[in-house]
Design a protein around this motif. Sequence first.
Motif, PDB file in Angstrom:
ATOM      1  N   THR A 120       0.836  -1.201   0.000  1.00  0.00           N
ATOM      2  CA  THR A 120       0.000   0.000   0.000  1.00  0.00           C
ATOM      3  C   THR A 120       0.869   1.249   0.000  1.00  0.00           C
ATOM      4  OG1 THR A 120      -0.051   0.095   2.410  1.00  0.00           O
ATOM      5  CG2 THR A 120      -1.763  -1.226   1.323  1.00  0.00           C
ATOM      6  N   GLN A 121       0.245   2.373  -0.235  1.00  0.00           N
ATOM      7  CA  GLN A 121       0.970   3.633  -0.192  1.00  0.00           C
ATOM      8  C   GLN A 121       1.524   3.889   1.200  1.00  0.00           C
ATOM      9  OE1 GLN A 121       1.808   5.618  -2.845  1.00  0.00           O
ATOM     10  NE2 GLN A 121       3.123   6.501  -1.269  1.00  0.00           N
ATOM     11  N   GLU A 122       0.787   3.462   2.207  1.00  0.00           N
ATOM     12  CA  GLU A 122       1.269   3.634   3.584  1.00  0.00           C
ATOM     13  C   GLU A 122       2.563   2.863   3.814  1.00  0.00           C
ATOM     14  OE1 GLU A 122      -0.207   2.843   8.212  1.00  0.00           O
ATOM     15  OE2 GLU A 122      -1.468   2.243   6.514  1.00  0.00           O
ATOM     16  N   VAL A 123       2.612   1.625   3.303  1.00  0.00           N
ATOM     17  CA  VAL A 123       3.816   0.814   3.456  1.00  0.00           C
ATOM     18  C   VAL A 123       4.961   1.432   2.661  1.00  0.00           C
ATOM     19  CG1 VAL A 123       4.858  -1.434   3.020  1.00  0.00           C
ATOM     20  CG2 VAL A 123       2.525  -1.298   3.906  1.00  0.00           C
ATOM     21  N   LYS A 124       4.668   1.884   1.447  1.00  0.00           N
ATOM     22  CA  LYS A 124       5.708   2.532   0.637  1.00  0.00           C
ATOM     23  C   LYS A 124       6.278   3.750   1.354  1.00  0.00           C
ATOM     24  CE  LYS A 124       4.061   1.210  -3.993  1.00  0.00           C
ATOM     25  NZ  LYS A 124       3.543   1.717  -5.301  1.00  0.00           N
ATOM     26  N   THR A 125       5.407   4.523   1.975  1.00  0.00           N
ATOM     27  CA  THR A 125       5.852   5.719   2.701  1.00  0.00           C
ATOM     28  C   THR A 125       6.796   5.338   3.833  1.00  0.00           C
ATOM     29  OG1 THR A 125       3.814   6.907   2.154  1.00  0.00           O
ATOM     30  CG2 THR A 125       5.085   7.723   4.028  1.00  0.00           C
ATOM     31  N   LYS A 126       6.495   4.232   4.520  1.00  0.00           N
ATOM     32  CA  LYS A 126       7.359   3.783   5.606  1.00  0.00           C
ATOM     33  C   LYS A 126       8.725   3.341   5.071  1.00  0.00           C
ATOM     34  CE  LYS A 126       3.723   2.300   8.815  1.00  0.00           C
ATOM     35  NZ  LYS A 126       3.122   1.154   9.540  1.00  0.00           N
ATOM     36  N   ILE A 127       8.734   2.647   3.933  1.00  0.00           N
ATOM     37  CA  ILE A 127      10.011   2.209   3.351  1.00  0.00           C
ATOM     38  C   ILE A 127      10.798   3.413   2.848  1.00  0.00           C
ATOM     39  CG2 ILE A 127      11.120   0.797   1.581  1.00  0.00           C
ATOM     40  CD1 ILE A 127       9.846  -0.780   3.860  1.00  0.00           C
ATOM     41  N   ASP A 128      10.102   4.389   2.249  1.00  0.00           N
ATOM     42  CA  ASP A 128      10.783   5.607   1.799  1.00  0.00           C
ATOM     43  C   ASP A 128      11.447   6.316   2.984  1.00  0.00           C
ATOM     44  OD1 ASP A 128       9.941   5.089  -0.770  1.00  0.00           O
ATOM     45  OD2 ASP A 128       8.228   6.464  -0.683  1.00  0.00           O
ATOM     46  N   ALA A 129      10.745   6.373   4.115  1.00  0.00           N
ATOM     47  CA  ALA A 129      11.310   6.989   5.316  1.00  0.00           C
ATOM     48  C   ALA A 129      12.502   6.181   5.826  1.00  0.00           C
ATOM     49  CB  ALA A 129      10.245   7.095   6.397  1.00  0.00           C
ATOM     50  N   LEU A 130      12.386   4.856   5.739  1.00  0.00           N
ATOM     51  CA  LEU A 130      13.488   3.988   6.145  1.00  0.00           C
ATOM     52  C   LEU A 130      14.728   4.275   5.303  1.00  0.00           C
ATOM     53  CD1 LEU A 130      14.689   1.470   7.605  1.00  0.00           C
ATOM     54  CD2 LEU A 130      13.646   0.080   5.796  1.00  0.00           C
ATOM     55  N   ILE A 131      14.542   4.411   3.992  1.00  0.00           N
ATOM     56  CA  ILE A 131      15.669   4.700   3.096  1.00  0.00           C
ATOM     57  C   ILE A 131      16.298   6.044   3.451  1.00  0.00           C
ATOM     58  CG2 ILE A 131      16.328   5.169   0.702  1.00  0.00           C
ATOM     59  CD1 ILE A 131      14.107   3.181  -0.138  1.00  0.00           C
ATOM     60  N   ASN A 132      15.474   7.038   3.740  1.00  0.00           N
ATOM     61  CA  ASN A 132      15.997   8.352   4.123  1.00  0.00           C
ATOM     62  C   ASN A 132      16.794   8.267   5.422  1.00  0.00           C
ATOM     63  OD1 ASN A 132      14.872   9.635   1.888  1.00  0.00           O
ATOM     64  ND2 ASN A 132      12.965  10.125   2.960  1.00  0.00           N
ATOM     65  N   ASN A 133      16.280   7.517   6.394  1.00  0.00           N
ATOM     66  CA  ASN A 133      16.997   7.342   7.654  1.00  0.00           C
ATOM     67  C   ASN A 133      18.327   6.635   7.430  1.00  0.00           C
ATOM     68  OD1 ASN A 133      14.920   8.531   9.111  1.00  0.00           O
ATOM     69  ND2 ASN A 133      13.954   6.581   9.646  1.00  0.00           N
ATOM     70  N   TYR A 134      18.298   5.639   6.541  1.00  0.00           N
ATOM     71  CA  TYR A 134      19.538   4.924   6.246  1.00  0.00           C
ATOM     72  C   TYR A 134      20.558   5.830   5.559  1.00  0.00           C
ATOM     73  CZ  TYR A 134      23.022   2.050   4.059  1.00  0.00           C
ATOM     74  OH  TYR A 134      24.233   1.542   3.650  1.00  0.00           O
ATOM     75  N   ASP A 135      20.090   6.673   4.647  1.00  0.00           N
ATOM     76  CA  ASP A 135      21.019   7.566   3.945  1.00  0.00           C
ATOM     77  C   ASP A 135      21.765   8.469   4.919  1.00  0.00           C
ATOM     78  OD1 ASP A 135      20.467   6.529   1.463  1.00  0.00           O
ATOM     79  OD2 ASP A 135      18.956   8.039   0.946  1.00  0.00           O
TER      80      ASP A 135
END
Length: 309
Positions: free
Chosen positions: A281-296
């Motif tokens: 879902t878009q909600e899950v995608k948003t969480k993964i996008d945030a995860l990627i930003n945190n990792y960066d």
Amino acid sequence: MNNSEKGFIPVMLTPFNEDGAIDYNGLTQLVELYLSAGVSGLFANCLSSEMYELSEKERLELVKHVVKVVNGKVPVVATGSFGESIPQKAEFVNKIYDTGVQAVIAITGLLAKEEDSAQVFDQNVAQLLDLTGNVPLGFYECPVPYKRIISPEQLGRFVNTGRITYHKDTCLDIEQIRAKIAVTQGHNFGLYDAYMAHAVESLKAGSAGLSCIQGNFFPELVVWLCDNYNNDDEQVAKVQQFFIDHMDVMHAGYPVIAKYCLQQRGLPISMFTRTKTTTLTQEVKTKIDALINNYDVLKGELEIKFEVV
């Protein structure tokens, strides 16, 4: 694969085309990504690979392809314990070994029924060993079809045969890990821990390395931890805490979310999965996008130079 060097062994994903066929071009690029990240080996045809959704022919072709692309750069292991009876499992173990892998992995939950005793399991393992000649074997405490944990005493007996060289542990118990390591000292054997919540403790206890799903999001970070775990500094603590803090999001809807993450990081693979998982879902995608930003942010602090493309 032993305790002399700490290493990360990814449980490999399987890229598919949108029509559901294995994407061998994508698989080649995925293997190259793992190698570029600095992995010490590869675990093909595992649960993350959607092994239960592959045909026997696909399992063999997939493993052959991985071995070919790796071309001896690192060891490859792959699951081979498929078939109804132990003799049938042994037959497929031999077929998988013929692809060129270093060891063939047996799923503990496929070697005995859930209601079977430890004695029945031990007898089945003994029969499998007898029917597979000198093939090096390993165990994987896979959660599907059910999770059968091997006790330290059992593991010690199996490793003493000289045939068991690899173990992917999912017991989630650091004391059990320490006990398993203690009874397998002095053998050509490596225990690889799947549980990232105690990754640093496990590496310090003597595990050969890590084999976790988190490496299908950020393989280079798991490699970094294997290389730096023994430095008692803030960076190691921060990486360990990063995996703890993001444990839930990296498990929800796996493996499709891992494919989405790698896609967002630049790997040109489809998010198609044969496994029935949570809808992306878009909600899950948003969480993964945030995860990627945190990792960066973390990646910058650690000065990791690795890029997916």
